[in-house]
Design a protein around this motif. Sequence first.
Motif, PDB file in Angstrom:
ATOM      1  N   THR A   1      -4.772 -22.289  18.799  1.00  0.00           N
ATOM      2  CA  THR A   1      -3.418 -21.765  18.706  1.00  0.00           C
ATOM      3  C   THR A   1      -3.176 -21.510  17.226  1.00  0.00           C
ATOM      4  O   THR A   1      -3.173 -22.441  16.424  1.00  0.00           O
ATOM      5  CB  THR A   1      -2.389 -22.780  19.245  1.00  0.00           C
ATOM      6  OG1 THR A   1      -2.693 -23.030  20.617  1.00  0.00           O
ATOM      7  CG2 THR A   1      -0.969 -22.252  19.102  1.00  0.00           C
ATOM      8  N   VAL A   2      -3.042 -20.266  16.871  1.00  0.00           N
ATOM      9  CA  VAL A   2      -2.923 -19.896  15.464  1.00  0.00           C
ATOM     10  C   VAL A   2      -1.547 -20.274  14.938  1.00  0.00           C
ATOM     11  O   VAL A   2      -0.532 -19.992  15.556  1.00  0.00           O
ATOM     12  CB  VAL A   2      -3.194 -18.388  15.269  1.00  0.00           C
ATOM     13  CG1 VAL A   2      -2.925 -17.962  13.839  1.00  0.00           C
ATOM     14  CG2 VAL A   2      -4.621 -18.072  15.665  1.00  0.00           C
ATOM     15  N   ASP A   3      -1.548 -20.935  13.789  1.00  0.00           N
ATOM     16  CA  ASP A   3      -0.317 -21.317  13.109  1.00  0.00           C
ATOM     17  C   ASP A   3      -0.313 -20.620  11.752  1.00  0.00           C
ATOM     18  O   ASP A   3      -1.144 -20.909  10.898  1.00  0.00           O
ATOM     19  CB  ASP A   3      -0.267 -22.833  12.932  1.00  0.00           C
ATOM     20  CG  ASP A   3       0.976 -23.301  12.202  1.00  0.00           C
ATOM     21  OD1 ASP A   3       1.869 -22.465  11.905  1.00  0.00           O
ATOM     22  OD2 ASP A   3       1.063 -24.509  11.920  1.00  0.00           O
ATOM     23  N   LEU A   4       0.605 -19.699  11.555  1.00  0.00           N
ATOM     24  CA  LEU A   4       0.674 -18.945  10.308  1.00  0.00           C
ATOM     25  C   LEU A   4       1.592 -19.579   9.268  1.00  0.00           C
ATOM     26  O   LEU A   4       1.729 -19.068   8.163  1.00  0.00           O
ATOM     27  CB  LEU A   4       1.120 -17.505  10.580  1.00  0.00           C
ATOM     28  CG  LEU A   4       0.192 -16.683  11.463  1.00  0.00           C
ATOM     29  CD1 LEU A   4       0.774 -15.299  11.697  1.00  0.00           C
ATOM     30  CD2 LEU A   4      -1.193 -16.599  10.866  1.00  0.00           C
ATOM     31  N   HIS A   5       2.196 -20.713   9.586  1.00  0.00           N
ATOM     32  CA  HIS A   5       3.113 -21.351   8.642  1.00  0.00           C
ATOM     33  C   HIS A   5       2.413 -21.827   7.370  1.00  0.00           C
ATOM     34  O   HIS A   5       3.044 -21.944   6.331  1.00  0.00           O
ATOM     35  CB  HIS A   5       3.836 -22.525   9.308  1.00  0.00           C
ATOM     36  CG  HIS A   5       4.805 -22.078  10.345  1.00  0.00           C
ATOM     37  ND1 HIS A   5       4.502 -22.100  11.693  1.00  0.00           N
ATOM     38  CD2 HIS A   5       6.054 -21.565  10.244  1.00  0.00           C
ATOM     39  CE1 HIS A   5       5.527 -21.639  12.378  1.00  0.00           C
ATOM     40  NE2 HIS A   5       6.487 -21.297  11.515  1.00  0.00           N
ATOM     41  N   GLN A   6       1.131 -22.102   7.444  1.00  0.00           N
ATOM     42  CA  GLN A   6       0.386 -22.587   6.284  1.00  0.00           C
ATOM     43  C   GLN A   6      -0.555 -21.509   5.740  1.00  0.00           C
ATOM     44  O   GLN A   6      -1.556 -21.822   5.105  1.00  0.00           O
ATOM     45  CB  GLN A   6      -0.412 -23.833   6.680  1.00  0.00           C
ATOM     46  CG  GLN A   6       0.434 -24.973   7.194  1.00  0.00           C
ATOM     47  CD  GLN A   6       1.269 -25.614   6.116  1.00  0.00           C
ATOM     48  OE1 GLN A   6       0.796 -25.815   5.010  1.00  0.00           O
ATOM     49  NE2 GLN A   6       2.514 -25.931   6.424  1.00  0.00           N
ATOM     50  N   HIS A   7      -0.236 -20.238   5.963  1.00  0.00           N
ATOM     51  CA  HIS A   7      -1.131 -19.149   5.585  1.00  0.00           C
ATOM     52  C   HIS A   7      -1.465 -19.148   4.101  1.00  0.00           C
ATOM     53  O   HIS A   7      -2.534 -18.698   3.700  1.00  0.00           O
ATOM     54  CB  HIS A   7      -0.560 -17.783   5.993  1.00  0.00           C
ATOM     55  CG  HIS A   7       0.704 -17.432   5.291  1.00  0.00           C
ATOM     56  ND1 HIS A   7       0.721 -16.727   4.122  1.00  0.00           N
ATOM     57  CD2 HIS A   7       1.986 -17.699   5.600  1.00  0.00           C
ATOM     58  CE1 HIS A   7       1.974 -16.560   3.737  1.00  0.00           C
ATOM     59  NE2 HIS A   7       2.758 -17.148   4.614  1.00  0.00           N
ATOM     60  N   TYR A   8      -0.598 -19.676   3.276  1.00  0.00           N
ATOM     61  CA  TYR A   8      -0.856 -19.687   1.835  1.00  0.00           C
ATOM     62  C   TYR A   8      -1.978 -20.656   1.458  1.00  0.00           C
ATOM     63  O   TYR A   8      -2.462 -20.629   0.338  1.00  0.00           O
ATOM     64  CB  TYR A   8       0.426 -20.014   1.063  1.00  0.00           C
ATOM     65  CG  TYR A   8       1.045 -21.332   1.463  1.00  0.00           C
ATOM     66  CD1 TYR A   8       0.672 -22.514   0.834  1.00  0.00           C
ATOM     67  CD2 TYR A   8       1.990 -21.388   2.478  1.00  0.00           C
ATOM     68  CE1 TYR A   8       1.229 -23.725   1.210  1.00  0.00           C
ATOM     69  CE2 TYR A   8       2.545 -22.596   2.856  1.00  0.00           C
ATOM     70  CZ  TYR A   8       2.161 -23.760   2.216  1.00  0.00           C
ATOM     71  OH  TYR A   8       2.710 -24.946   2.603  1.00  0.00           O
ATOM     72  N   LYS A   9      -2.416 -21.497   2.395  1.00  0.00           N
ATOM     73  CA  LYS A   9      -3.521 -22.423   2.142  1.00  0.00           C
ATOM     74  C   LYS A   9      -4.872 -21.839   2.565  1.00  0.00           C
ATOM     75  O   LYS A   9      -5.883 -22.503   2.464  1.00  0.00           O
ATOM     76  CB  LYS A   9      -3.294 -23.736   2.880  1.00  0.00           C
ATOM     77  CG  LYS A   9      -2.112 -24.529   2.364  1.00  0.00           C
ATOM     78  CD  LYS A   9      -1.985 -25.839   3.086  1.00  0.00           C
ATOM     79  CE  LYS A   9      -0.833 -26.659   2.561  1.00  0.00           C
ATOM     80  NZ  LYS A   9      -0.703 -27.938   3.283  1.00  0.00           N
ATOM     81  N   THR A  10      -4.886 -20.614   3.025  1.00  0.00           N
ATOM     82  CA  THR A  10      -6.116 -19.948   3.447  1.00  0.00           C
ATOM     83  C   THR A  10      -7.055 -19.788   2.255  1.00  0.00           C
ATOM     84  O   THR A  10      -6.591 -19.528   1.145  1.00  0.00           O
ATOM     85  CB  THR A  10      -5.778 -18.568   4.054  1.00  0.00           C
ATOM     86  OG1 THR A  10      -4.915 -18.779   5.170  1.00  0.00           O
ATOM     87  CG2 THR A  10      -7.023 -17.844   4.527  1.00  0.00           C
ATOM     88  N   PRO A  11      -8.369 -19.930   2.460  1.00  0.00           N
ATOM     89  CA  PRO A  11      -9.303 -19.744   1.342  1.00  0.00           C
ATOM     90  C   PRO A  11      -9.044 -18.418   0.626  1.00  0.00           C
ATOM     91  O   PRO A  11      -8.916 -17.366   1.255  1.00  0.00           O
ATOM     92  CB  PRO A  11     -10.668 -19.763   2.016  1.00  0.00           C
ATOM     93  CG  PRO A  11     -10.474 -20.597   3.243  1.00  0.00           C
ATOM     94  CD  PRO A  11      -9.081 -20.275   3.709  1.00  0.00           C
ATOM     95  N   LYS A  12      -8.971 -18.500  -0.700  1.00  0.00           N
ATOM     96  CA  LYS A  12      -8.592 -17.340  -1.514  1.00  0.00           C
ATOM     97  C   LYS A  12      -9.589 -16.184  -1.405  1.00  0.00           C
ATOM     98  O   LYS A  12      -9.200 -15.026  -1.452  1.00  0.00           O
ATOM     99  CB  LYS A  12      -8.417 -17.740  -2.975  1.00  0.00           C
ATOM    100  CG  LYS A  12      -7.362 -18.806  -3.190  1.00  0.00           C
ATOM    101  CD  LYS A  12      -6.002 -18.347  -2.717  1.00  0.00           C
ATOM    102  CE  LYS A  12      -4.962 -19.426  -2.981  1.00  0.00           C
ATOM    103  NZ  LYS A  12      -3.806 -19.319  -2.122  1.00  0.00           N
ATOM    104  N   GLY A  13     -10.878 -16.491  -1.244  1.00  0.00           N
ATOM    105  CA  GLY A  13     -11.874 -15.427  -1.100  1.00  0.00           C
ATOM    106  C   GLY A  13     -11.678 -14.628   0.175  1.00  0.00           C
ATOM    107  O   GLY A  13     -11.852 -13.407   0.205  1.00  0.00           O
ATOM    108  N   LEU A  14     -11.288 -15.311   1.250  1.00  0.00           N
ATOM    109  CA  LEU A  14     -11.027 -14.626   2.515  1.00  0.00           C
ATOM    110  C   LEU A  14      -9.762 -13.771   2.404  1.00  0.00           C
ATOM    111  O   LEU A  14      -9.729 -12.630   2.857  1.00  0.00           O
ATOM    112  CB  LEU A  14     -10.896 -15.656   3.641  1.00  0.00           C
ATOM    113  CG  LEU A  14     -10.960 -15.151   5.067  1.00  0.00           C
ATOM    114  CD1 LEU A  14     -12.236 -14.374   5.343  1.00  0.00           C
ATOM    115  CD2 LEU A  14     -10.822 -16.308   6.043  1.00  0.00           C
TER     116      LEU A  14
END
Length: 89
Positions: free
Chosen positions: A46-59
């Motif tokens: 279940t995708v949670d976009l609330h923490q999208h800013y923590k996604t690996p920067k290269g991706l």
Amino acid sequence: MTTSDGHVHPAPCTPTEHLWWGGGWGDHPSEAAAMVNQLLDDLGTTVDLHQHYKTPKGLTALFNEDNKPGAELTRAALLPARMTPPRTR
């Protein structure tokens, strides 16, 4: 997303969240990258976009690049991007 066995998994969204793609509005590429980051590990997540800013920067940097319409980003491109810091300009 299309898996190597040909199964198609639509980008998930909910009534209160939607998926942004491309640059120009702050964090939009990080939302697409966050969704892909989670799906790379588990297609049933279940995708949670609330923490999208923590996604690996290269991706996130990969999703911020200008790609031609219909461009495909394979798992072979996504996994290294996830592990690689973005290039500085």
